[in-house]
Scaffold this motif. Structure first.
Motif, PDB file in Angstrom:
ATOM      1  N   GLU A 110      -3.520   9.414   1.188  1.00 20.85           N
ATOM      2  CA  GLU A 110      -2.489   8.765   1.637  1.00 20.85           C
ATOM      3  C   GLU A 110      -2.376   8.697   2.929  1.00 20.85           C
ATOM      4  O   GLU A 110      -1.988   7.242   3.029  1.00 20.85           O
ATOM      5  CB  GLU A 110      -1.383   9.773   1.137  1.00 20.85           C
ATOM      6  CG  GLU A 110      -0.958  11.492   2.369  1.00 20.85           C
ATOM      7  CD  GLU A 110      -0.237  11.865   2.102  1.00 20.85           C
ATOM      8  OE1 GLU A 110       0.842  11.123   1.124  1.00 20.85           O
ATOM      9  OE2 GLU A 110       0.424  12.816   3.011  1.00 20.85           O
ATOM     10  N   HIS A 116      -5.705   1.881   0.575  1.00 20.67           N
ATOM     11  CA  HIS A 116      -4.480   0.926   0.187  1.00 20.67           C
ATOM     12  C   HIS A 116      -4.409  -0.118  -0.104  1.00 20.67           C
ATOM     13  O   HIS A 116      -5.229  -0.704   0.051  1.00 20.67           O
ATOM     14  CB  HIS A 116      -3.573   1.608   1.048  1.00 20.67           C
ATOM     15  CG  HIS A 116      -3.282   2.718   2.009  1.00 20.67           C
ATOM     16  ND1 HIS A 116      -2.486   3.835   2.816  1.00 20.67           N
ATOM     17  CD2 HIS A 116      -3.774   3.916   1.002  1.00 20.67           C
ATOM     18  CE1 HIS A 116      -2.539   4.813   2.679  1.00 20.67           C
ATOM     19  NE2 HIS A 116      -3.660   4.976   1.781  1.00 20.67           N
ATOM     20  N   PRO A 121      -0.912   3.726  -1.144  1.00 20.04           N
ATOM     21  CA  PRO A 121      -2.156   4.114  -2.245  1.00 20.04           C
ATOM     22  C   PRO A 121      -1.786   3.638  -3.397  1.00 20.04           C
ATOM     23  O   PRO A 121      -0.861   3.339  -3.973  1.00 20.04           O
ATOM     24  CB  PRO A 121      -1.641   5.761  -1.279  1.00 20.04           C
ATOM     25  CG  PRO A 121      -1.126   6.124  -0.507  1.00 20.04           C
ATOM     26  CD  PRO A 121       0.162   5.057  -0.358  1.00 20.04           C
TER      27      PRO A 121
END
Length: 562
Positions: A110, A116, A121
């Motif tokens: 994360e 991302h 994410p």
């Protein structure tokens, strides 16, 4: 995948172990197309991690997404150019497993913005092919010795420390714990900047990982000792993640992970029926060291296997060439020229995730893919998430080793025509495998390939029967010549060859490897005749052969048990 897209999947590693050719990749391709086209999932993004860059090219081509919908992130700019869309703006991001590992570097998923989508994410995460339970770092006493000259250019003190370490490691007891000294991080960084080749890079990286760690000592060649350290490979917050691994069902790493560490779930599966497959096994050592010592003879064995199916295309899986050995050249020289035009070669390490040979009906594994004992040890610790200072349960390393053999063999065999599937069955094919007698591979093949016929394979110049074994065979053959329906009692054979001890007869005749093969060649089996002691007490032509020949069975053997 749908549960991940909708945010309802539990935080677990989900493993799909459908065999090669049963539709895992096709399911992924269809899912990606549907997801990108779904108006209800416009904000859902996908991360697909593949084992090789070539696989990225293939799946990008097969999925057929618009360039704006996907991006590619690898160390190869030519591969990345498959799309001009920045990774952070693409709904689907294709990358390699190695790229993910190198960018995470032990951190959390994360907090790694590289993967991302629009700052968050990606919800759907797919890992194609094997997911290892951890990373195994190994450094042998010989490896340290090979680094000394290079390290002395970086720091004389570091080289002196390594010199002493090499000596202490070589004298350490196998299985003992060994404390690696804490090395200067800045000095190691200077070493990395001066690295000259991949061999040095791999070993300096291992040196940095082992620095200050307690490791386990494993055996190597001769007096060589190997320091082993296993660490968790991926962050827990990568889950939920779907692993598509065709050979997961035969690997012990996943099973031990599920049993002890938890957090891993096997998805419902369907095992392919391999009854159209015949596997021929030659019991010979054919690891890389065996090829180094006995290459020409092993190449001759492979060539003879190839000669059994001259008119058909054949794929030979062999050890990767190095400066000491080129197995493919040895085999090519041994094969008759007329067979080379329809013979393909693939080395271990490239034996998975390719459909290029999906129409090849004959696969020969010219030896098995053996990992070092230290690798199996490390995988055992990683699978159990067991620190190196804790003892492993009994026989777990052997379980890991056999499972890794199964993983490699299922993947390699799955490159050929048997990856195809019709009504739940593989397509018909022939496989030849050279495997060491004590490896457990021959005995496990029926589990790895349910329904397949497994046969022992012998070269044409196999040893002939001699001595008492030859006398026993000649007597049985003469009796059958006189009466093809005869049941030849063990005690009659014993009397003919002058053997009065039943235990000796069982050991020297019945269990003799070449005698058992001779029985099979003659269509003979051991049977139990009524009224006579013993679980089996006679030799007889197999019952189905009588029926096929239209021979009426004697009354006393019609109900006998084979």
């Amino acid at each position: 995948m749908a549960d991940m897209a909708m945010g309802v999947a539990e935080q677990r590693v989900y493993v799909s172990s459908l065999d090669p050719g049963m539709g895992k990749t096709t399911s992924l391709i269809v899912f990606l197309r549907k997801l990108v086209g779904s108006q209800d999932h416009r904000d859902v993004a996908v991360l697909v991690c593949l084992s090789r860059k070539a696989e990225i090219e293939r799946i990008v081509r097969d999925v057929g997404l618009e360039e704006v919908d996907f991006a590619v992130l690898t160390s190869d700019e030519e591969i990345n150019a498959l799309s001009s869309t920045p990774p952070s703006e693409a709904r689907v991001l294709f990358t390699t497993q190695q790229m993910l590992l190198s960018r995470l570097r032990g951190g959390r998923f994360e907090t790694c913005p590289t993967f991302h989508y629009q700052g968050l994410p990606r919800e759907v995460r797919v890992w194609d092919e094997a997911m290892e339970p951890g990373q195994v770092f190994m450094l042998s006493s010989d490896d340290i010795g090979g680094l000394l000259r290079f390290l002395r250019r970086v720091s004389a003190d570091l080289a002196d420390t390594m010199d002493g370490l090499m000596d202490r490691l070589r004298k350490a007891d196998i299985g003992s714990l060994f404390q690696f000294p804490k090395l200067d991080h800045e000095v190691l960084q200077r070493a990395v900047a001066l690295l000259g080749n991949d061999w040095q890079a791999a070993h300096v990286e291992a040196l940095a990982e082992l620095s200050g760690q307690q490791v386990r000592v494993c055996s190597g060649w001769g007096s060589q000792r190997v320091a082993v350290l296993a660490r968790t490979l991926l962050p827990e917050d990568l889950a939920p993640v779907l692993v598509l691994d065709a050979s997961a069902r035969v690997r012990e790493t996943y099973k031990l992970w599920a049993e002890t560490r938890g957090g891993l779930t096997f998805l419902p599966s369907a095992t392919k029926d391999y009854s159209p497959l015949t596997i021929h096994v030659a019991r010979k050592g054919a690891g890389k060291s065996s090829w180094g010592q006995n290459g020409p003879a092993l190449a001759k064995t492979v060539a003879e296997m190839r000669s059994q199916r001259l008119g058909q295309r054949c794929l030979i899986v062999h050890h990767k060439a190095d400066k000491h050995l080129d197995a493919s050249n040895l085999i090519s020289d041994a094969i008759i020229p007329d067979a080379l035009h329809n013979t393909s070669f693939l080395h271990w390490g490239m034996h998975q995730a390719t459909n290029e040979y999906a129409d090849v009906p004959v696969v020969i594994l010219a030896g098995t893919f053996n990992l070092p004992p230290s690798q199996y040890l490390g995988l055992a610790h990683a699978s159990l998430s067991l620190p190196m200072d804790k003892a492993l349960p009994e026989a777990v390393v052997q379980r890991i080793a056999l499972g890794e053999h199964g993983h490699a063999i299922v993947q390699a065999v799955g490159r050929g025509v048997t990856r195809g599937c019709s009504d739940g069955k593989c397509l018909p094919g022939e496989v030849y495998i050279i495997a060491a007698a004590g490896s457990g591979i021959e005995e496990a093949l029926s589990d790895w390939f349910p329904g397949a016929t497994v046969k022992r394979w012998y070269p044409a110049d196999r040893p002939v029967l001699t001595g008492k074994v030859a006398e026993a065979a000649a007597y049985i053959k003469q009796r059958l010549k006189e009466d093809p329906t005869a049941s030849i009692l063990f005690q009659d054979v014993m009397g003919h060859i002058g053997c009065s001890n039943r235990s000796n007869f069982n050991r020297t005749i019945r269990r003799h490897e070449m005698f058992r093969l001779w029985l099979k060649d003659q269509g003979l089996v051991e049977v139990k005749l009524p009224g006579i002691r013993g679980k089996a007490n006679a030799f007889q032509v197999e019952l189905p052969l009588f029926a096929a020949a239209g021979v009426e069975l004697p009354q006393d053997v019609q109900g006998s048990k084979i």
